[in-house]
Design a protein around this motif. Structure first.
Motif, PDB file in Angstrom:
ATOM      1  N   SER A   1       0.579  -1.417  -0.015  1.00 30.68           N
ATOM      2  CA  SER A   1      -0.590   0.096   0.031  1.00 30.68           C
ATOM      3  C   SER A   1       0.842   1.361  -0.295  1.00 30.68           C
ATOM      4  CB  SER A   1      -1.143   0.273   1.123  1.00 30.68           C
ATOM      5  OG  SER A   1      -0.053  -0.002   2.603  1.00 30.68           O
ATOM      6  N   ASP A  25       1.580   3.824   2.432  1.00 28.01           N
ATOM      7  CA  ASP A  25       2.207   4.217   2.997  1.00 28.01           C
ATOM      8  C   ASP A  25       2.513   2.906   4.303  1.00 28.01           C
ATOM      9  OD1 ASP A  25       0.020   1.935   4.189  1.00 28.01           O
ATOM     10  OD2 ASP A  25      -1.445   3.470   5.446  1.00 28.01           O
ATOM     11  N   ARG A  35       0.126  -2.526   4.478  1.00 24.44           N
ATOM     12  CA  ARG A  35      -0.452  -3.571   3.676  1.00 24.44           C
ATOM     13  C   ARG A  35       0.216  -3.936   3.065  1.00 24.44           C
ATOM     14  NH1 ARG A  35      -5.704  -0.615   3.547  1.00 24.44           N
ATOM     15  NH2 ARG A  35      -4.170   0.898   3.450  1.00 24.44           N
ATOM     16  N   VAL A  63      -4.925  -9.639   1.616  1.00 30.06           N
ATOM     17  CA  VAL A  63      -4.266  -8.448   2.095  1.00 30.06           C
ATOM     18  C   VAL A  63      -3.794  -8.656   3.563  1.00 30.06           C
ATOM     19  CG1 VAL A  63      -5.179  -6.529   3.222  1.00 30.06           C
ATOM     20  CG2 VAL A  63      -6.139  -6.938   0.853  1.00 30.06           C
ATOM     21  N   PHE A  79      -2.442  -0.987  -5.458  1.00 29.37           N
ATOM     22  CA  PHE A  79      -4.239  -0.439  -4.318  1.00 29.37           C
ATOM     23  C   PHE A  79      -3.667   1.188  -4.810  1.00 29.37           C
ATOM     24  CE2 PHE A  79      -1.933  -2.677  -0.903  1.00 29.37           C
ATOM     25  CZ  PHE A  79      -3.123  -2.758   0.255  1.00 29.37           C
ATOM     26  N   SER A  80      -4.305   2.027  -4.420  1.00 28.79           N
ATOM     27  CA  SER A  80      -4.571   3.335  -5.250  1.00 28.79           C
ATOM     28  C   SER A  80      -3.909   4.144  -4.600  1.00 28.79           C
ATOM     29  CB  SER A  80      -6.000   3.943  -4.965  1.00 28.79           C
ATOM     30  OG  SER A  80      -6.385   4.528  -3.827  1.00 28.79           O
ATOM     31  N   GLY A 116      -4.755   4.266  -0.887  1.00 34.73           N
ATOM     32  CA  GLY A 116      -4.757   2.933   0.022  1.00 34.73           C
ATOM     33  C   GLY A 116      -5.543   2.930   0.323  1.00 34.73           C
ATOM     34  N   LYS A 117      -7.399   3.379  -0.463  1.00 34.04           N
ATOM     35  CA  LYS A 117      -8.278   3.591  -0.042  1.00 34.04           C
ATOM     36  C   LYS A 117      -9.075   2.215  -0.999  1.00 34.04           C
ATOM     37  CE  LYS A 117      -9.399   7.697   2.256  1.00 34.04           C
ATOM     38  NZ  LYS A 117     -10.291   8.803   2.148  1.00 34.04           N
ATOM     39  N   LEU A 122      -8.436  -1.130  -3.958  1.00 33.47           N
ATOM     40  CA  LEU A 122      -7.263  -2.051  -4.602  1.00 33.47           C
ATOM     41  C   LEU A 122      -8.195  -2.139  -5.580  1.00 33.47           C
ATOM     42  CD1 LEU A 122      -5.231  -3.746  -3.482  1.00 33.47           C
ATOM     43  CD2 LEU A 122      -6.455  -5.471  -2.527  1.00 33.47           C
ATOM     44  N   VAL A 127     -10.906  -0.993   0.310  1.00 38.03           N
ATOM     45  CA  VAL A 127     -10.313  -1.786   0.948  1.00 38.03           C
ATOM     46  C   VAL A 127     -10.742  -1.524   2.776  1.00 38.03           C
ATOM     47  CG1 VAL A 127      -7.854  -2.153   2.575  1.00 38.03           C
ATOM     48  CG2 VAL A 127      -7.998  -1.654  -0.002  1.00 38.03           C
TER      49      VAL A 127
END
Length: 151
Positions: A78, A80, A83, A95, A119-120, A123-124, A126, A139
């Motif tokens: 992800s 960040d 994940r 995940v 991931f976008s 991160g919200k 997938l 997600v």
């Protein structure tokens, strides 16, 4: 790059020189068929379809930090770095928490097989793709938000 000897090699793209070789423990010699860098570049994940695990290494020390169970043909961190997502090429996507290795989510992606995950940027979401569909997932709640292709 990944190889059949259970290693991942990190290369300097300017010089073409190998800078680090990351190895699975001696107890396991297995294909590593997909790799992904963490967003900060400090970790590398390598997935194995044959043995059924994803290893995460510290690039600086070469130490294996984590092993996540799951047959994997594709893997992605992800944005960040918290994940890690992967798929075996079957219909499911896992995940994991990229620190503990705990599986936090399992999604049924493509009806036939999921071949890639991403991931976008926030991160919200997938995205999973396969021969037959492209699916966008939320997600946070594991809900399918959009899907296109053959069903």
């Amino acid at each position: 790059s990944a190889c059949a000897a259970g290693t991942v090699k990190v290369w300097d793209v300017v010089s073409g020189e190998e800078t680090v070789t990351l190895k699975r423990p001696a107890r396991v010699v297995d294909w590593i068929n997909c790799v992904a860098f963490s967003p900060d570049g400090k970790r590398v994940a390598g997935g194995s379809w044959a043995h059924g695990v994803v290893s995460v290494w510290d690039v600086a020390s070469g130490r294996e930090l984590l092993v996540c169970p799951g047959y994997t043909r594709c893997v992605a961190f992800s944005p960040d770095g918290k994940r890690l997502a992967g798929s075996s090429g079957g219909p499911f996507v896992r995940v994991w928490d990229a620190t503990s290795g705990e599986e936090t989510l399992r999604l049924k992606g493509s009806i036939k097989e999921v071949k890639s995950v991403a991931f976008s940027p926030d991160g919200k979401r997938l995205v999973t793709t396969g021969n037959d569909t492209v699916t966008v997932w939320d997600v946070a709640d594991a809900l399918r938000r959009a899907s296109a292709g053959q069903k």
